[in-house]
Structures are given as structure tokens and as C-alpha cells.
Write a protein that holds these residues in place. Sequence first.
Motif, PDB file in Angstrom:
ATOM      1  N   GLU A   2      -4.008   2.998  -6.592  1.00 25.35           N
ATOM      2  CA  GLU A   2      -4.784   2.533  -7.748  1.00 25.35           C
ATOM      3  C   GLU A   2      -3.970   2.626  -9.042  1.00 25.35           C
ATOM      4  OE1 GLU A   2      -9.236   3.745  -6.058  1.00 25.35           O
ATOM      5  OE2 GLU A   2      -8.212   5.000  -7.535  1.00 25.35           O
TER       6      GLU A   2
ATOM      7  N   GLY B 207       0.806  -1.210   0.000  1.00 31.03           N
ATOM      8  CA  GLY B 207       0.000   0.000   0.000  1.00 31.03           C
ATOM      9  C   GLY B 207       0.837   1.256   0.000  1.00 31.03           C
TER      10      GLY B 207
ATOM     11  N   ASN C  43     -14.751   0.727   6.453  1.00 37.75           N
ATOM     12  CA  ASN C  43     -14.267   1.761   5.536  1.00 37.75           C
ATOM     13  C   ASN C  43     -15.492   2.535   5.088  1.00 37.75           C
ATOM     14  OD1 ASN C  43     -11.365   1.623   5.090  1.00 37.75           O
ATOM     15  ND2 ASN C  43     -11.713  -0.392   4.190  1.00 37.75           N
TER      16      ASN C  43
ATOM     17  N   ALA D 203      -3.400   3.860   2.421  1.00 35.01           N
ATOM     18  CA  ALA D 203      -4.274   2.895   1.756  1.00 35.01           C
ATOM     19  C   ALA D 203      -3.532   1.573   1.710  1.00 35.01           C
ATOM     20  CB  ALA D 203      -4.627   3.357   0.350  1.00 35.01           C
TER      21      ALA D 203
ATOM     22  N   LEU E 102      -4.841   6.586  -1.806  1.00 38.63           N
ATOM     23  CA  LEU E 102      -5.626   5.605  -2.544  1.00 38.63           C
ATOM     24  C   LEU E 102      -5.462   5.805  -4.047  1.00 38.63           C
ATOM     25  CD1 LEU E 102      -7.592   3.271  -2.630  1.00 38.63           C
ATOM     26  CD2 LEU E 102      -9.477   4.913  -2.420  1.00 38.63           C
TER      27      LEU E 102
ATOM     28  N   LEU F   3      -8.939  -3.810  -0.617  1.00 35.65           N
ATOM     29  CA  LEU F   3      -8.519  -2.659   0.190  1.00 35.65           C
ATOM     30  C   LEU F   3      -8.840  -2.944   1.648  1.00 35.65           C
ATOM     31  CD1 LEU F   3      -7.420   0.317  -0.023  1.00 35.65           C
ATOM     32  CD2 LEU F   3      -9.830   1.026   0.018  1.00 35.65           C
TER      33      LEU F   3
ATOM     34  N   SER G 123      -8.442   2.151   4.485  1.00 36.56           N
ATOM     35  CA  SER G 123      -8.313   3.468   3.864  1.00 36.56           C
ATOM     36  C   SER G 123      -8.474   4.471   4.994  1.00 36.56           C
ATOM     37  CB  SER G 123      -9.398   3.662   2.797  1.00 36.56           C
ATOM     38  OG  SER G 123      -9.331   4.954   2.242  1.00 36.56           O
TER      39      SER G 123
ATOM     40  N   LYS H  21      -7.004  10.593   2.952  1.00 29.81           N
ATOM     41  CA  LYS H  21      -6.945   9.240   2.401  1.00 29.81           C
ATOM     42  C   LYS H  21      -7.175   9.150   0.895  1.00 29.81           C
ATOM     43  CE  LYS H  21     -11.725   8.183   3.794  1.00 29.81           C
ATOM     44  NZ  LYS H  21     -12.552   7.253   4.586  1.00 29.81           N
TER      45      LYS H  21
END
Length: 260
Positions: free
Chosen positions: A200, A145, A223, A158, A196, A179, A182, A192
Motif C-alpha cells: 500500500e 506485489g 480473501n 500481497a 499488504l 488485490l 492476500s 499477510k
Amino acid sequence: MRKIDFYYWGDQCPHNCKMRELINSFSCDPRCTINLFDISKDHRTAKKLNIFSPNMLVIDDKLRWHGPVSIGNFERILNGIIPKATPYIVKTSNNIIKGQIKNLTEETIGDTCMLCSSSKEKVYCQEKGKWIKNLRLNYNLSHLGKLHYLNNNCIGGAEFIPSTEVPYPIQKAKDLAFLTCSFASSEEGDYKSYPLEELEKELPQLGFKAIIAIASENTPFPNGPLHWFIDKGYVDLGFIHNEERHFAKMHLVKKDLRNI
């Protein structure tokens, strides 16, 4: 006598270590019987009990309690008093903060201690560090992450893992990321979104075509809220479970990463 069952997903969450430490301190208490269950590989139990968070207490086979429990509240539970629950709702800020990004590894996990475990005790993050290292090596991943920093302090992140490793009853595939966290939700700023987004962008390079997450309709647990994910291009795959005590009506959401 109270029956206390603690279900936990290895050391995915630093609170798992804290909770085991607290619960084990009551192992000889005549007011209760205590059972610990690691669901890391026990996906059948996770499905049977509809577990969608890294830790859960079940009291007398009835009351489900997710998240940390203080020693004071644990004492109240053993004395027959169940603390009243209130909805934990955070009005998420629309002010997206962009600081510095680092990979989440066993080397950087210590930076999350205060943010994720509300403790300066490194032992909780050290245990999670071992968990991260094992997963990275097993799946040949450079990281799990992205962490977000501002003024050298970790303010968000994340975290993901391959969905095939997740004990929850969800979709699973080799090219599907899950995930796990987050964070953090705040009214002061959106800390956040940036990590993220960066995660991605990189997941396709790690062999993942899509990412899924569990999002509650109105609360940050586990989340969320749901609309936050929908605004970021996730598709609502539908309602999966309601944790009544935590006011969490949970949905599974998914985002295709191939076009990012």
C-alpha cells in the motif's frame, strides 16, 4: 454423462495449471464432456456467471466449485457423488509477524510454490511466472506485489494487478489497483498484514490512487474475512455475490492510498 465446464483466469493462480492438468487427463473419459474457458479477456462471461475467483468448475450447469479438486473428488463427481462441503474458517491471529520483504516478480514466484499450490512441482509457478512477466511488461511495472519471508521461507504476500486487467465485474480504472491475493491466513500468526502494508505504501509511486479487493464476510475465500480489511482502513462498498457452496458472502472493499 456429466458436463464439466472449467472457467479460469489464465495463470493468475498456480492451481489453474494444476486443474487444467487434472481435467485434461479425463478428456477421453466416457463419463463426461469437458469444456475449458479462459476468462482472461472474456469479461462478459465473468460478469454473466458472477465469477469472482481465479478458477471455477461448473458441474451440469448447476454446481459451482471454486478452488482445487483432488483426483479422488473428481472421480466421485463423475460417478455421481458430490462431496459434501464444509465451511473453511480460520481464526486470524492478531500477532502481526514482520520478516523480510521482497518484490513479487517472475524471479521470486518460485518461492511461493508450496504455500500457494501445495506442491514442490515448479511447473505450476513457472506458468504463473510467465503470466507475471507479461503483465509487468504490458503495464511497465517493476513488480506485482510483495512477498513476506521468515527464516528464508515465504510465509505470506500481497499480490495486485491493474484493475483494468481483471475479468471480474468490478470497478475498473487506470489508477485503481486490484488485490488479487492476500495470504496466508493462519491461527499461528498474521503473515499477510505486513506485506499488504508495504504494498500500500508503494502503490502510489506506481501510479495507483486506491486499491480494491473482494472480501468474504467470514471466510478466507477468496480473501478475508471482511472485518480484517475493515480494521485496516478499507471501506465496505457492499455485498456483491454469495457462493453458497463455499459459505462465502462476498463484498467489494476499497482503500484510498493518497494519504498513506
